[in-house]
Design a protein around this motif. Structure first.
Motif, PDB file in Angstrom:
ATOM      1  N   GLY A   1       0.922  -1.369  -0.171  1.00 44.16           N
ATOM      2  CA  GLY A   1       0.073   0.012  -0.226  1.00 44.16           C
ATOM      3  C   GLY A   1       0.820   1.215   0.056  1.00 44.16           C
ATOM      4  N   LEU A   2       1.757   1.257   0.728  1.00 46.71           N
ATOM      5  CA  LEU A   2       2.568   2.692   1.243  1.00 46.71           C
ATOM      6  C   LEU A   2       3.500   2.749  -0.122  1.00 46.71           C
ATOM      7  N   PHE A   3       3.928   1.697  -0.862  1.00 47.12           N
ATOM      8  CA  PHE A   3       4.637   1.799  -2.090  1.00 47.12           C
ATOM      9  C   PHE A   3       3.681   2.437  -3.062  1.00 47.12           C
ATOM     10  N   LEU A   4       2.626   1.836  -3.386  1.00 50.39           N
ATOM     11  CA  LEU A   4       1.648   2.171  -4.308  1.00 50.39           C
ATOM     12  C   LEU A   4       1.324   3.741  -4.273  1.00 50.39           C
ATOM     13  N   VAL A   5       1.107   4.114  -2.977  1.00 50.22           N
ATOM     14  CA  VAL A   5       0.732   5.554  -2.925  1.00 50.22           C
ATOM     15  C   VAL A   5       1.916   6.406  -3.115  1.00 50.22           C
ATOM     16  N   THR A   6       3.356   6.017  -2.802  1.00 49.27           N
ATOM     17  CA  THR A   6       4.469   6.780  -3.187  1.00 49.27           C
ATOM     18  C   THR A   6       4.518   6.722  -4.585  1.00 49.27           C
ATOM     19  N   ALA A   7       4.490   5.590  -5.387  1.00 48.27           N
ATOM     20  CA  ALA A   7       4.420   5.452  -6.831  1.00 48.27           C
ATOM     21  C   ALA A   7       3.490   6.420  -7.529  1.00 48.27           C
ATOM     22  N   LEU A   8       2.377   6.508  -7.109  1.00 50.99           N
ATOM     23  CA  LEU A   8       1.314   7.030  -7.805  1.00 50.99           C
ATOM     24  C   LEU A   8       1.083   8.506  -7.479  1.00 50.99           C
ATOM     25  N   SER A   9       1.493   9.158  -6.360  1.00 50.61           N
ATOM     26  CA  SER A   9       1.261  10.474  -5.941  1.00 50.61           C
ATOM     27  C   SER A   9       2.444  11.138  -6.476  1.00 50.61           C
ATOM     28  N   ASP A  10       2.286  12.552  -6.323  1.00 53.67           N
ATOM     29  CA  ASP A  10       3.374  13.474  -6.661  1.00 53.67           C
ATOM     30  C   ASP A  10       4.149  13.920  -5.442  1.00 53.67           C
ATOM     31  N   LEU A  11       3.476  13.838  -4.279  1.00 54.95           N
ATOM     32  CA  LEU A  11       4.321  14.034  -3.101  1.00 54.95           C
ATOM     33  C   LEU A  11       3.533  12.967  -1.992  1.00 54.95           C
ATOM     34  N   CYS A  12       3.975  12.785  -0.897  1.00 56.62           N
ATOM     35  CA  CYS A  12       3.395  12.092   0.104  1.00 56.62           C
ATOM     36  C   CYS A  12       4.314  12.142   1.427  1.00 56.62           C
ATOM     37  N   GLY A  13       3.565  12.005   2.624  1.00 57.24           N
ATOM     38  CA  GLY A  13       4.194  12.238   3.781  1.00 57.24           C
ATOM     39  C   GLY A  13       3.354  12.012   4.942  1.00 57.24           C
ATOM     40  N   VAL A  14       4.124  12.074   6.187  1.00 61.45           N
ATOM     41  CA  VAL A  14       3.439  12.069   7.722  1.00 61.45           C
ATOM     42  C   VAL A  14       3.564  13.255   8.371  1.00 61.45           C
ATOM     43  N   THR A  15       2.367  13.485   8.947  1.00 61.06           N
ATOM     44  CA  THR A  15       2.438  14.870  10.044  1.00 61.06           C
ATOM     45  C   THR A  15       1.984  14.230  11.127  1.00 61.06           C
ATOM     46  N   SER A  16       2.704  14.474  12.253  1.00 60.55           N
ATOM     47  CA  SER A  16       2.493  14.255  13.771  1.00 60.55           C
ATOM     48  C   SER A  16       1.437  15.257  14.093  1.00 60.55           C
ATOM     49  N   THR A  17       0.345  14.753  14.796  1.00 53.81           N
ATOM     50  CA  THR A  17      -0.524  15.670  15.404  1.00 53.81           C
ATOM     51  C   THR A  17      -0.534  15.422  16.822  1.00 53.81           C
ATOM     52  N   GLY A  18      -1.059  16.167  17.648  1.00 53.04           N
ATOM     53  CA  GLY A  18      -1.314  16.097  19.080  1.00 53.04           C
ATOM     54  C   GLY A  18      -1.983  14.644  19.610  1.00 53.04           C
ATOM     55  N   ARG A  19      -2.897  14.245  18.478  1.00 55.39           N
ATOM     56  CA  ARG A  19      -3.641  13.227  19.028  1.00 55.39           C
ATOM     57  C   ARG A  19      -3.302  12.022  18.007  1.00 55.39           C
ATOM     58  N   GLY A  20      -2.288  12.058  17.438  1.00 49.11           N
ATOM     59  CA  GLY A  20      -1.918  10.669  16.566  1.00 49.11           C
ATOM     60  C   GLY A  20      -1.098  11.155  15.429  1.00 49.11           C
ATOM     61  N   LYS A  21      -1.544  10.779  14.133  1.00 44.54           N
ATOM     62  CA  LYS A  21      -0.806  11.270  12.711  1.00 44.54           C
ATOM     63  C   LYS A  21      -1.740  11.168  11.742  1.00 44.54           C
ATOM     64  N   GLY A  22      -1.262  12.062  10.760  1.00 42.76           N
ATOM     65  CA  GLY A  22      -1.774  11.898   9.396  1.00 42.76           C
ATOM     66  C   GLY A  22      -0.630  11.516   8.351  1.00 42.76           C
ATOM     67  N   VAL A  23      -1.422  10.800   7.413  1.00 43.21           N
ATOM     68  CA  VAL A  23      -0.647  10.526   6.319  1.00 43.21           C
ATOM     69  C   VAL A  23      -1.288  10.714   5.020  1.00 43.21           C
ATOM     70  N   TRP A  24      -0.534  11.258   4.110  1.00 43.80           N
ATOM     71  CA  TRP A  24      -1.105  12.119   3.003  1.00 43.80           C
ATOM     72  C   TRP A  24      -0.516  12.021   1.783  1.00 43.80           C
ATOM     73  N   PHE A  25      -1.198  12.268   0.750  1.00 44.51           N
ATOM     74  CA  PHE A  25      -0.473  12.315  -0.569  1.00 44.51           C
ATOM     75  C   PHE A  25      -1.071  13.539  -1.328  1.00 44.51           C
ATOM     76  N   GLN A  26      -0.399  13.879  -2.262  1.00 41.65           N
ATOM     77  CA  GLN A  26      -0.771  15.218  -3.138  1.00 41.65           C
ATOM     78  C   GLN A  26      -0.769  14.612  -4.722  1.00 41.65           C
ATOM     79  N   LEU A  27      -1.708  14.971  -5.449  1.00 38.50           N
ATOM     80  CA  LEU A  27      -1.902  14.952  -6.820  1.00 38.50           C
ATOM     81  C   LEU A  27      -1.779  16.325  -7.485  1.00 38.50           C
ATOM     82  N   ASN A  28      -0.571  16.756  -8.116  1.00 37.11           N
ATOM     83  CA  ASN A  28      -0.719  17.866  -9.160  1.00 37.11           C
ATOM     84  C   ASN A  28      -1.801  17.840 -10.115  1.00 37.11           C
ATOM     85  N   ARG A  29      -2.324  19.065 -10.321  1.00 37.70           N
ATOM     86  CA  ARG A  29      -3.501  19.382 -11.218  1.00 37.70           C
ATOM     87  C   ARG A  29      -2.816  19.613 -12.463  1.00 37.70           C
TER      88      ARG A  29
END
Length: 130
Positions: free
Chosen positions: A102-130
């Protein structure tokens, strides 16, 4: 067509339990939002990446899923937040493995991706350029 520039940015939020039905619900939510905004060309990739990230919450993290889809003039960013502080660690899946890609697919298909720590856990995100 697409969403007019003067109406951007826009964001859409969904909260679901972190259970087995959540990947489909979140995938359909993202697809519907993008198609409605005239961004159907990004819908397949965005829905697949969303499904992978939400599946990871169901399988490896704790708590509910908080999904946020942000549409900007230059990109679409989808973030999946959960209540676990454990950061995702990609692993190299063997050919016979049923999962682990899954994470390899997200990395391969998206233009950017990453992880953001929050005060209550984390957020994993991806970006697709328009």
């Amino acid at each position: 067509m697409g969403v007019p520039e003067h109406e951007l940015p826009q964001s859409y939020t969904l909260f679901t339990p972190g259970n087995a039905s959540s990947p489909k619900i979140c995938r359909d939510f993202v697809r519907s939002a993008l198609e409605t905004l005239g961004l159907g060309d990004l819908a397949d990739t965005a829905s697949l990446c969303t499904s992978e990230l939400v599946t990871n919450v169901h399988q490896h993290a704790a708590g509910d899923v908080h999904l946020r889809t942000a549409v900007e003039a230059t990109h679409v960013r989808v973030a999946v937040y959960d209540e676990s502080f454990t950061l995702p660690t990609p692993r190299r899946a063997r050919a016979a493995d049923a999962g682990g890609r899954g994470l390899f697919l997200v990395t391969a298909l998206s233009d950017l991706c990453g992880v953001t720590s929050t005060g209550r856990g984390k957020g994993v995100w991806f970006q697709l350029n328009r």
